[in-house]
Design a protein around this motif. Structure first.
Motif, PDB file in Angstrom:
ATOM      1  N   ASP A  49      28.517  23.618 -89.050  1.00 33.92           N
ATOM      2  CA  ASP A  49      27.544  22.673 -88.517  1.00 33.92           C
ATOM      3  C   ASP A  49      26.126  23.127 -88.859  1.00 33.92           C
ATOM      4  O   ASP A  49      25.923  24.189 -89.454  1.00 33.92           O
ATOM      5  CB  ASP A  49      27.665  22.612 -86.989  1.00 33.92           C
ATOM      6  N   CYS A 107      23.456  25.197 -87.727  1.00 32.93           N
ATOM      7  CA  CYS A 107      23.795  26.378 -86.931  1.00 32.93           C
ATOM      8  C   CYS A 107      22.694  27.431 -87.032  1.00 32.93           C
ATOM      9  O   CYS A 107      22.081  27.597 -88.091  1.00 32.93           O
ATOM     10  CB  CYS A 107      25.115  26.951 -87.458  1.00 32.93           C
ATOM     11  N   VAL A 130      31.582  27.005 -85.959  1.00 36.72           N
ATOM     12  CA  VAL A 130      30.214  26.518 -85.734  1.00 36.72           C
ATOM     13  C   VAL A 130      29.330  26.673 -86.967  1.00 36.72           C
ATOM     14  O   VAL A 130      28.383  25.902 -87.160  1.00 36.72           O
ATOM     15  CB  VAL A 130      29.573  27.233 -84.520  1.00 36.72           C
ATOM     16  N   SER A 181      25.947  26.218 -82.668  1.00 30.58           N
ATOM     17  CA  SER A 181      25.866  24.923 -83.349  1.00 30.58           C
ATOM     18  C   SER A 181      24.866  24.018 -82.634  1.00 30.58           C
ATOM     19  O   SER A 181      24.671  24.137 -81.423  1.00 30.58           O
ATOM     20  CB  SER A 181      27.247  24.258 -83.362  1.00 30.58           C
TER      21      SER A 181
END
Length: 195
Positions: free
Chosen positions: A65, A67, A62, A86
């Motif tokens: 991303d 995040c 995650v 995320s």
């Protein structure tokens, strides 16, 4: 010292995350915090040039991303918990004493975590999104059942990142004194108390 109060999130002041290891044009993030019934409720607000939402599974990568994250440690313990969310709504939850050899929480536990993402804007120039998450401090092993939360001493930090964005960025509430980006730095966690 971060003090978290038991009042509605809308009545709490947002705490700004500061850029670490560089300056990031067009990136801003803040977090509001409150506690209720041994639950820590967080609302992150993020503005960044790019929105990345590629991770589709819990306990996936995650941090690559768009995040936001929170790392929490009980005062006097070596082990700490990391919760990373995320903008895709995928979450990673782990525990351990350092970056290596972390134990991930089971998917059934993560599926029970109340959380939501709202995309407010997503264009070629800018994205804005929010994440609300409620963390069960007892189930995470940070507070004991029946314990007065106001007597609990935690340490931790709150983050925003995006390792695989076109322009990666790293922000935190509390400064981290490492040469390279590293959120797994409990020696730089700041004290947290509940009021």
């Amino acid at each position: 010292m971060i003090t978290i109060y038991s009042r509605p999130l809308e009545q709490t002041l947002p705490v700004s995350l500061i850029p670490l290891w560089g300056e990031y044009e067009g990136v801003q993030a803040s977090v509001r915090m409150m506690w209720e019934n041994k639950m820590l409720r967080l609302r992150y607000q993020v503005r960044e040039p790019q929105l990345r939402r590629m991770v589709t599974e819990h306990n996936g990568r995650v941090w690559e991303d768009s995040c936001v994250e929170v790392f929490l440690q009980r005062e006097g313990r070596a082990e700490y918990v990391n919760v990373e969310c995320s903008a895709s709504t995928s979450i990673l939850v782990g525990r351990g004493e350092g970056r290596a050899n972390r134990t991930l929480f089971p998917l059934e536990f993560i599926n029970a975590i109340e959380h939501s993402v709202e995309i407010l804007e997503n264009s070629n120039k800018q994205s804005r999104w929010t994440l609300d998450v409620s963390l069960p401090l007892v189930s995470l092993g940070l507070v004991e059942e029946g314990e007065d939360i106001k007597a609990v001493q935690l340490k931790g930090n709150f983050y925003c990142c995006g390792d695989k964005l076109a322009k990666p960025h790293f922000l935190a509430v509390s400064e981290i004194g490492t040469l390279k980006p590293d959120f797994h730095a409990p020696s730089f966690f700041c004290p947290i108390r509940f009021a």
